[in-house]
Design a protein around this motif. Structure first.
Motif, PDB file in Angstrom:
ATOM      1  N   HIS A  13       5.815   7.238  -0.272  1.00 42.46           N
ATOM      2  CA  HIS A  13       5.978   7.996  -1.712  1.00 42.46           C
ATOM      3  C   HIS A  13       7.268   8.374  -2.042  1.00 42.46           C
ATOM      4  O   HIS A  13       7.772   8.243  -3.361  1.00 42.46           O
ATOM      5  N   GLY A  14       8.198   8.431  -1.087  1.00 46.63           N
ATOM      6  CA  GLY A  14       9.502   9.206  -1.390  1.00 46.63           C
ATOM      7  C   GLY A  14      10.340   8.037  -1.611  1.00 46.63           C
ATOM      8  O   GLY A  14      11.508   8.120  -2.197  1.00 46.63           O
ATOM      9  N   ASP A  15      10.103   6.655  -1.448  1.00 51.74           N
ATOM     10  CA  ASP A  15      10.942   5.488  -1.853  1.00 51.74           C
ATOM     11  C   ASP A  15      10.933   5.504  -3.433  1.00 51.74           C
ATOM     12  O   ASP A  15      10.014   5.813  -4.132  1.00 51.74           O
ATOM     13  N   ALA A  16      12.159   4.968  -3.667  1.00 59.00           N
ATOM     14  CA  ALA A  16      12.498   4.839  -5.356  1.00 59.00           C
ATOM     15  C   ALA A  16      12.337   3.341  -5.556  1.00 59.00           C
ATOM     16  O   ALA A  16      11.837   3.108  -6.930  1.00 59.00           O
ATOM     17  N   GLU A  17      11.834   2.412  -4.708  1.00 62.07           N
ATOM     18  CA  GLU A  17      11.791   1.018  -5.165  1.00 62.07           C
ATOM     19  C   GLU A  17      10.535   0.319  -4.313  1.00 62.07           C
ATOM     20  O   GLU A  17      10.447   0.709  -3.247  1.00 62.07           O
ATOM     21  N   LEU A  18      10.001  -0.739  -5.016  1.00 58.47           N
ATOM     22  CA  LEU A  18       9.025  -1.309  -4.249  1.00 58.47           C
ATOM     23  C   LEU A  18       9.526  -2.599  -3.858  1.00 58.47           C
ATOM     24  O   LEU A  18      10.810  -3.057  -4.234  1.00 58.47           O
ATOM     25  N   PRO A  19       8.960  -3.322  -2.792  1.00 57.31           N
ATOM     26  CA  PRO A  19       9.513  -4.599  -2.331  1.00 57.31           C
ATOM     27  C   PRO A  19       9.557  -5.522  -3.573  1.00 57.31           C
ATOM     28  O   PRO A  19       8.669  -5.565  -4.654  1.00 57.31           O
ATOM     29  N   SER A  57       5.375  11.420  -7.754  1.00 61.14           N
ATOM     30  CA  SER A  57       6.451  11.093  -6.648  1.00 61.14           C
ATOM     31  C   SER A  57       7.421   9.833  -7.165  1.00 61.14           C
ATOM     32  O   SER A  57       7.242   8.987  -8.022  1.00 61.14           O
ATOM     33  N   PRO A  58       8.453   9.798  -6.617  1.00 67.88           N
ATOM     34  CA  PRO A  58       9.594   8.909  -6.938  1.00 67.88           C
ATOM     35  C   PRO A  58       8.880   7.363  -6.896  1.00 67.88           C
ATOM     36  O   PRO A  58       9.431   6.692  -7.985  1.00 67.88           O
ATOM     37  N   ILE A  59       8.248   7.074  -6.026  1.00 69.86           N
ATOM     38  CA  ILE A  59       7.506   5.589  -5.912  1.00 69.86           C
ATOM     39  C   ILE A  59       6.690   5.232  -7.228  1.00 69.86           C
ATOM     40  O   ILE A  59       6.594   4.353  -7.856  1.00 69.86           O
ATOM     41  N   MET A  60       6.167   6.213  -7.766  1.00 67.65           N
ATOM     42  CA  MET A  60       5.365   6.102  -8.847  1.00 67.65           C
ATOM     43  C   MET A  60       6.047   5.535 -10.219  1.00 67.65           C
ATOM     44  O   MET A  60       5.420   4.713 -11.151  1.00 67.65           O
ATOM     45  N   VAL A  99       4.748   2.318 -12.098  1.00 65.48           N
ATOM     46  CA  VAL A  99       4.209   2.045 -13.673  1.00 65.48           C
ATOM     47  C   VAL A  99       5.104   1.160 -14.103  1.00 65.48           C
ATOM     48  O   VAL A  99       4.675   0.144 -14.898  1.00 65.48           O
ATOM     49  N   ARG A 100       6.494   0.713 -14.009  1.00 61.17           N
ATOM     50  CA  ARG A 100       7.252  -0.501 -14.224  1.00 61.17           C
ATOM     51  C   ARG A 100       6.453  -1.687 -13.858  1.00 61.17           C
ATOM     52  O   ARG A 100       6.278  -2.793 -14.424  1.00 61.17           O
ATOM     53  N   ALA A 101       6.033  -1.764 -12.644  1.00 60.78           N
ATOM     54  CA  ALA A 101       5.448  -3.021 -12.011  1.00 60.78           C
ATOM     55  C   ALA A 101       3.995  -3.170 -12.675  1.00 60.78           C
ATOM     56  O   ALA A 101       3.731  -4.356 -13.089  1.00 60.78           O
ATOM     57  N   ALA A 102       3.553  -2.139 -13.075  1.00 62.82           N
ATOM     58  CA  ALA A 102       2.188  -2.470 -13.727  1.00 62.82           C
ATOM     59  C   ALA A 102       2.378  -3.007 -15.237  1.00 62.82           C
ATOM     60  O   ALA A 102       1.562  -3.775 -15.725  1.00 62.82           O
ATOM     61  N   GLU A 103       3.517  -2.382 -15.957  1.00 66.46           N
ATOM     62  CA  GLU A 103       3.758  -2.855 -17.185  1.00 66.46           C
ATOM     63  C   GLU A 103       4.217  -4.103 -17.163  1.00 66.46           C
ATOM     64  O   GLU A 103       4.158  -4.860 -18.363  1.00 66.46           O
ATOM     65  N   CYS A 104       4.749  -4.671 -15.998  1.00 68.06           N
ATOM     66  CA  CYS A 104       5.273  -6.210 -15.976  1.00 68.06           C
ATOM     67  C   CYS A 104       4.140  -7.152 -15.601  1.00 68.06           C
ATOM     68  O   CYS A 104       4.467  -8.293 -15.467  1.00 68.06           O
ATOM     69  N   GLY A 105       2.877  -6.556 -15.272  1.00 68.99           N
ATOM     70  CA  GLY A 105       1.713  -7.211 -15.056  1.00 68.99           C
ATOM     71  C   GLY A 105       1.322  -7.312 -13.683  1.00 68.99           C
ATOM     72  O   GLY A 105       0.343  -8.112 -13.334  1.00 68.99           O
ATOM     73  N   VAL A 149       0.887  -1.275   0.024  1.00 70.50           N
ATOM     74  CA  VAL A 149      -0.063   0.057  -0.201  1.00 70.50           C
ATOM     75  C   VAL A 149       0.899   1.169  -0.119  1.00 70.50           C
ATOM     76  O   VAL A 149       1.843   1.435   1.016  1.00 70.50           O
ATOM     77  N   ILE A 150       0.724   1.951  -1.136  1.00 69.21           N
ATOM     78  CA  ILE A 150       1.315   3.258  -1.123  1.00 69.21           C
ATOM     79  C   ILE A 150       1.044   4.498  -0.261  1.00 69.21           C
ATOM     80  O   ILE A 150      -0.530   4.683  -0.691  1.00 69.21           O
ATOM     81  N   THR A 151       1.769   5.269   0.497  1.00 67.24           N
ATOM     82  CA  THR A 151       1.212   6.360   1.169  1.00 67.24           C
ATOM     83  C   THR A 151       1.795   7.661   0.713  1.00 67.24           C
ATOM     84  O   THR A 151       3.073   7.690   0.603  1.00 67.24           O
ATOM     85  N   PHE A 152       0.936   8.525   0.386  1.00 67.76           N
ATOM     86  CA  PHE A 152       1.361   9.808  -0.100  1.00 67.76           C
ATOM     87  C   PHE A 152       1.245  11.015   0.975  1.00 67.76           C
ATOM     88  O   PHE A 152       0.290  10.657   1.921  1.00 67.76           O
ATOM     89  N   PRO A 153       1.865  11.884   1.015  1.00 61.98           N
ATOM     90  CA  PRO A 153       1.420  12.952   1.971  1.00 61.98           C
ATOM     91  C   PRO A 153      -0.020  13.580   1.762  1.00 61.98           C
ATOM     92  O   PRO A 153      -0.392  13.988   0.328  1.00 61.98           O
ATOM     93  N   GLY A 154      -0.925  13.391   2.513  1.00 61.53           N
ATOM     94  CA  GLY A 154      -2.273  13.359   2.449  1.00 61.53           C
ATOM     95  C   GLY A 154      -3.304  12.453   2.345  1.00 61.53           C
ATOM     96  O   GLY A 154      -4.446  12.549   2.093  1.00 61.53           O
TER      97      GLY A 154
END
Length: 225
Positions: free
Chosen positions: A36-42, A69-72, A76-82, A7-12
């Motif tokens: 949101h400021g993280d650059a990579e997902l688990p 945000s950096p995490i997006m 996007v890459r994860a979504a493109e990989c399915g 679950v991604i958390t953004f400011p707000g």
């Protein structure tokens, strides 16, 4: 196989905990909480959720700043990989601003914040998110938004309708959305954006369980549980 979600958390963000609780209750496994400021997902994720709220205070346009945000970039890459990606309310807005879904979410008709339970019709029950529902099933899910008026040009609307990418439709007028669209899928069917909040309808104490089937269906589709 264990269900790995984030679950991604953004400011707000203000529904990130609700989303995390819903995922854990259905899957039995607490999701990773990602800032949101993280650059990579688990690694090895099956499911990513972008929750509701008011990221960056809805400045500029709802979701526009969060989409950068950096995490997006990783999302996007994860979504493109399915990898399955669910965006609810503000998360839906972020998905359109990030280019993962077509169209845009504008101010509600009448310029009013809408906060109530609304009836929906399940338009497509063949996706990994909606397989737990019957085709044309009517369900009730809460909404709480000011900018939920879905807009796309006529050609885009015709295309997503023709491709069966309307997942949910409002059963009555709610916010002025084109063709009463409440939720749409991407072309591959692994990204869903919707304005209503299924995570707020997963147990009887919340007033109903009509949102639970979305999460249960996703877990079954992704890990066979």
């Amino acid at each position: 196989m264990a269900f790995r979600a984030a679950v991604i958390t953004f400011p707000g963000s203000n529904c990130d905990r609700d989303m995390a609780v819903a995922i854990e209750q259905v899957s039995g496994i607490a999701p990773h909480r990602v800032w949101h400021g993280d650059a990579e997902l688990p690694e090895g994720l099956d499911f990513i959720a972008l929750p509701g709220g008011f990221s960056y205070g809805d400045y500029l346009r709802s979701g526009a700043m969060a989409a950068r945000s950096p995490i997006m970039q990783a999302v996007v890459r994860a979504a493109e990989c399915g990898v399955a990606v669910l965006g609810v309310c503000n998360g839906f807005q972020v998905l359109t601003e990030a280019g993962l879904l077509p169209g845009a979410l504008m101010r509600n008709a009448g310029i009013r914040f809408v906060c109530r339970e609304v009836p929906l019709v399940v338009e497509n029950n063949q996706s990994l998110f909606t397989a737990g529902y019957a085709a044309d099933q009517r369900i009730v899910i809460p909404v709480a938004h000011h900018d939920g008026n879905y807009f796309a040009d006529a050609a885009t609307l015709d295309r997503i309708e023709g491709e069966g990418r309307v997942a949910f439709r409002y059963a009555e007028p709610v916010n002025g959305s084109a063709r009463d669209i409440a939720g749409i899928l991407n072309e591959a069917g692994n990204v869903l954006g919707m304005m209503p909040h299924p995570e707020r309808m997963i147990e009887a104490a919340q007033g109903g369980i009509d949102g639970r089937a979305l999460f249960e269906g996703a877990v079954r589709a992704l890990v066979g549980a």
